[in-house]
Design a protein around this motif. Structure first.
Motif, PDB file in Angstrom:
ATOM      1  N   LYS A 192     -83.885  21.779 101.966  1.00  0.00           N
ATOM      2  CA  LYS A 192     -82.601  22.057 101.313  1.00  0.00           C
ATOM      3  C   LYS A 192     -82.740  22.656  99.918  1.00  0.00           C
ATOM      4  O   LYS A 192     -81.852  23.356  99.457  1.00  0.00           O
ATOM      5  CB  LYS A 192     -81.798  20.746 101.184  1.00  0.00           C
ATOM      6  CG  LYS A 192     -81.434  20.126 102.506  1.00  0.00           C
ATOM      7  CD  LYS A 192     -80.155  20.721 103.016  1.00  0.00           C
ATOM      8  CE  LYS A 192     -79.728  19.973 104.266  1.00  0.00           C
ATOM      9  NZ  LYS A 192     -78.736  20.738 105.025  1.00  0.00           N
ATOM     10  N   ILE A 193     -83.824  22.324  99.215  1.00  0.00           N
ATOM     11  CA  ILE A 193     -83.929  22.741  97.808  1.00  0.00           C
ATOM     12  C   ILE A 193     -84.949  23.859  97.638  1.00  0.00           C
ATOM     13  O   ILE A 193     -84.646  24.907  97.046  1.00  0.00           O
ATOM     14  CB  ILE A 193     -84.352  21.554  96.908  1.00  0.00           C
ATOM     15  CG1 ILE A 193     -83.523  20.319  97.213  1.00  0.00           C
ATOM     16  CG2 ILE A 193     -84.293  21.944  95.442  1.00  0.00           C
ATOM     17  CD1 ILE A 193     -82.092  20.407  96.787  1.00  0.00           C
ATOM     18  N   ILE A 194     -86.153  23.637  98.143  1.00  0.00           N
ATOM     19  CA  ILE A 194     -87.247  24.552  97.803  1.00  0.00           C
ATOM     20  C   ILE A 194     -87.163  25.840  98.611  1.00  0.00           C
ATOM     21  O   ILE A 194     -87.154  26.940  98.050  1.00  0.00           O
ATOM     22  CB  ILE A 194     -88.614  23.872  98.040  1.00  0.00           C
ATOM     23  CG1 ILE A 194     -88.682  22.563  97.263  1.00  0.00           C
ATOM     24  CG2 ILE A 194     -89.744  24.795  97.644  1.00  0.00           C
ATOM     25  CD1 ILE A 194     -88.534  22.717  95.782  1.00  0.00           C
ATOM     26  N   LEU A 195     -87.067  25.719  99.949  1.00  0.00           N
ATOM     27  CA  LEU A 195     -87.111  26.927 100.778  1.00  0.00           C
ATOM     28  C   LEU A 195     -85.998  27.925 100.449  1.00  0.00           C
ATOM     29  O   LEU A 195     -86.274  29.123 100.342  1.00  0.00           O
ATOM     30  CB  LEU A 195     -87.088  26.554 102.258  1.00  0.00           C
ATOM     31  CG  LEU A 195     -88.458  26.353 102.903  1.00  0.00           C
ATOM     32  CD1 LEU A 195     -88.329  26.255 104.406  1.00  0.00           C
ATOM     33  CD2 LEU A 195     -89.414  27.473 102.529  1.00  0.00           C
ATOM     34  N   PRO A 196     -84.749  27.485 100.301  1.00  0.00           N
ATOM     35  CA  PRO A 196     -83.699  28.485 100.007  1.00  0.00           C
ATOM     36  C   PRO A 196     -83.995  29.297  98.749  1.00  0.00           C
ATOM     37  O   PRO A 196     -83.710  30.490  98.699  1.00  0.00           O
ATOM     38  CB  PRO A 196     -82.448  27.625  99.810  1.00  0.00           C
ATOM     39  CG  PRO A 196     -82.708  26.398 100.579  1.00  0.00           C
ATOM     40  CD  PRO A 196     -84.175  26.152 100.479  1.00  0.00           C
ATOM     41  N   GLN A 197     -84.589  28.647  97.751  1.00  0.00           N
ATOM     42  CA  GLN A 197     -84.908  29.387  96.528  1.00  0.00           C
ATOM     43  C   GLN A 197     -86.156  30.227  96.715  1.00  0.00           C
ATOM     44  O   GLN A 197     -86.236  31.359  96.219  1.00  0.00           O
ATOM     45  CB  GLN A 197     -85.135  28.417  95.376  1.00  0.00           C
ATOM     46  CG  GLN A 197     -83.930  27.547  95.094  1.00  0.00           C
ATOM     47  CD  GLN A 197     -84.207  26.629  93.926  1.00  0.00           C
ATOM     48  OE1 GLN A 197     -84.292  27.071  92.799  1.00  0.00           O
ATOM     49  NE2 GLN A 197     -84.347  25.354  94.199  1.00  0.00           N
ATOM     50  N   ALA A 198     -87.148  29.657  97.438  1.00  0.00           N
ATOM     51  CA  ALA A 198     -88.420  30.375  97.595  1.00  0.00           C
ATOM     52  C   ALA A 198     -88.232  31.612  98.460  1.00  0.00           C
ATOM     53  O   ALA A 198     -88.873  32.635  98.229  1.00  0.00           O
ATOM     54  CB  ALA A 198     -89.473  29.456  98.212  1.00  0.00           C
ATOM     55  N   LEU A 199     -87.340  31.538  99.440  1.00  0.00           N
ATOM     56  CA  LEU A 199     -87.205  32.668 100.357  1.00  0.00           C
ATOM     57  C   LEU A 199     -86.618  33.895  99.663  1.00  0.00           C
ATOM     58  O   LEU A 199     -86.899  35.018 100.056  1.00  0.00           O
ATOM     59  CB  LEU A 199     -86.360  32.277 101.569  1.00  0.00           C
ATOM     60  CG  LEU A 199     -87.116  31.388 102.546  1.00  0.00           C
ATOM     61  CD1 LEU A 199     -86.285  31.101 103.771  1.00  0.00           C
ATOM     62  CD2 LEU A 199     -88.441  32.019 102.955  1.00  0.00           C
ATOM     63  N   ILE A 200     -85.819  33.656  98.611  1.00  0.00           N
ATOM     64  CA  ILE A 200     -85.311  34.797  97.846  1.00  0.00           C
ATOM     65  C   ILE A 200     -86.478  35.544  97.209  1.00  0.00           C
ATOM     66  O   ILE A 200     -86.559  36.768  97.255  1.00  0.00           O
ATOM     67  CB  ILE A 200     -84.325  34.320  96.763  1.00  0.00           C
ATOM     68  CG1 ILE A 200     -83.064  33.791  97.422  1.00  0.00           C
ATOM     69  CG2 ILE A 200     -83.998  35.452  95.803  1.00  0.00           C
ATOM     70  CD1 ILE A 200     -82.057  33.260  96.445  1.00  0.00           C
TER      71      ILE A 200
END
Lengths: 276, 237
Positions: A192-200
């Protein structure tokens, strides 16, 4: 004072300077002229060399070659993405053995040519035929197609692991701490936190990697897989007609440009909240 | 069945001398392509950061084409296309002549073109990192356009572009493997020949991979040395 500012708003702007023929403009026009001539020449050549018989005979081959290319790249990019997760995790592991293994893997596959890796799998594993037959893997490694998928997966996994690691590493440590403070489990934090930001962060490198794979996949033609490049080579060797290569170039260029614009579009869409 | 060490020895029994020749070909091809690609990439970058719209567009078309084509396809197009083109021209003068394009030259041109299109992007982003004031400062102390470029901008440009360029060098080194497909005796082709003759494919292709790794490691030492010498006397910004 107020009068001055009020009147300055009404002041007519000076006319834009006339566009003179500077050296740069002459050169630029000349080079553009060259490109336009090249384009006209290409179209004229393709039109004059147009042969309905050739088209009827080879267009289906090109189409199937295109499908093979897309399947090959699609399969290996997806499998590579799965394989890259444990590798990226291993790269940051505290266990020195795991970390150096993962580092060695990434270093090997990024440091050697994809063509050499493909040869190593396709021709090299033939040296272990008795062993592979014993474990029942020989039918897999006998086929050039599976060898190509295998080599490409291993190769792209190394690159994708570095992309993933870089993207996750770019998320500040506070994000992890904050979600730990909220009592989120490690899995939920990543999801919920890391992947959504990392994928950008990772979107553009992933897009580049897929483009590199599409371009790199042309080499499977050398190990007798009939992808777009393989079909092109076959068509050329039968007809000695140079337009076969030009058509392949146009198709590859179209795929790559479409992908590049798609990545641009997605990036614009998912970074709307970051625009100021 | 010969032992591994005999196969990898120098001389008539072993294949090391043949593979060493392949290393020589690979390295000389990469070294010959580098200045060509750097110079042309720099010119394209200049065009792309120019104020003239047509020049920018021309540069961008170049990059789009040669970054979008597979390197192998570019190589074949140059190899066969140049052959046909030169043949046509020569036929005008002597109808029976047969021309063969040197595969080394074809490889150099194809790899150089690909290298320069990536290289122009690296130089372009380095150009953008240099503030306008540097040019203005150069002009204000009376330097000409060319002197400002050479004395003020270039030293900073190289320092900024170096990491990107060293990446491109490693990619170039790996891309040279493709020339084995047009019959140039590079590392991969020589090991392929050895593999076919001795039936020890895994050994020789694995050895080829290790040579490429070794070349990459040696280059990274070289790059570190260059970075140190260029970084010296640089201003921190």
């Amino acid at each position: 004072m107020t009068e001055a500012t009020a009147s300055s708003a009404e002041v007519v702007k000076p006319p834009p300077p006339a566009r003179v023929w500077t050296r740069q403009r002459i050169l630029g026009t000349a080079v553009m002229g060259f490109w336009v001539l090249c384009g006209i020449g290409l179209v004229a050549y393709l039109v004059s060399a147009w042969d309905p018989e050739l088209y009827a005979k080879y267009a289906p081959y090109y189409l199937s070659g295109l499908l093979v290319t897309l399947q090959l790249v699609g399969t290996s990019v997806v499998l590579g993405a799965l394989l890259s997760i444990p590798i990226a995790y291993g790269r940051d592991s505290r266990n020195p053995v795991v970390a150096s293994l993962a580092y060695g893997y990434v270093y090997f596959f990024r440091g050697t040519p994809l063509l050499a890796q493909t040869f190593l799998v396709y021709y090299g594993l033939g040296s272990f035929r008795p062993e592979l037959e014993a474990v029942g893997l020989w039918t897999f490694f006998r086929e050039a197609w599976y060898c190509a998928v295998f080599a490409f997966t291993l190769n792209t996994a190394a690159y994708q692991a570095e992309i993933l690691r870089g993207a996750v590493g770019s998320i500040s440590h506070g994000q992890w701490e904050a979600s730990a403070a909220l009592g989120l489990s490690k899995f939920r934090t990543v999801q919920k936190i890391i992947l959504p930001q990392a994928l950008i962060v990772a979107l553009r490198p992933y897009g580049n990697e897929i483009i590199l794979m599409i371009k790199g996949s042309a080499i499977v033609a050398i190990i007798t897989v009939y992808d777009l490049m393989g079909e092109t080579r076959r068509a050329y060797s039968r007809t000695f007609d140079f337009q076969t290569y030009l058509w392949a170039a146009i198709i590859y260029l179209a795929i790559v440009e479409t992908l590049r614009n798609a990545v641009d579009w997605i990036e614009r869409r998912i970074t709307i909240h970051l625009k100021r | 069945m010969q032992s591994v060490w005999t196969l990898l020895s120098w001389g008539p029994e072993g294949w090391l001398d043949d593979i060493a020749f392949g290393v020589f070909v690979t390295v000389s091809l990469a070294l010959a392509t580098l200045p060509l690609g750097l110079a042309f990439g720099f010119l394209v970058a200049l065009a792309k950061q120019s104020e003239e719209r047509s020049l920018r567009l021309a540069g961008n078309i170049y990059t789009t084409i040669f970054r979008g084509l597979p390197e192998l396809l570019t190589l074949f197009v140059v190899f066969y296309g140049a052959q046909i083109a030169v043949q046509q021209v020569v036929r005008l003068f002597s109808p029976t002549a047969f021309v063969e394009i040197n595969s080394f030259v074809a490889g150099m041109i194809a790899l150089g073109v690909v290298f320069s299109s990536y290289c122009s992007e690296v130089f372009l982003s380095a150009f953008r990192a240099i503030p306008r004031g540097q040019y203005e400062g150069g002009y204000s102390i009376g330097l000409s356009n060319w002197q400002t470029m050479r004395l003020v901008v270039l030293p900073q440009l190289i320092r900024i572009a170096l990491p990107g360029l060293s990446n491109l060098w490693l990619i170039l080194l790996k891309d040279t493997a493709l020339v084995s497909a047009i019959g140039l005796s590079d590392i991969l082709r020589q090991s392929g020949v050895a593999a076919r003759v001795t039936k020890e494919a895994f050994l020789f292709f694995g050895f080829a991979c290790l040579i490429y790794l070794a070349l990459a490691i040696i280059s990274s030492f070289g790059i570190h040395a260059i970075e140190r010498s260029v970084g010296k006397g640089g201003v921190q910004r």
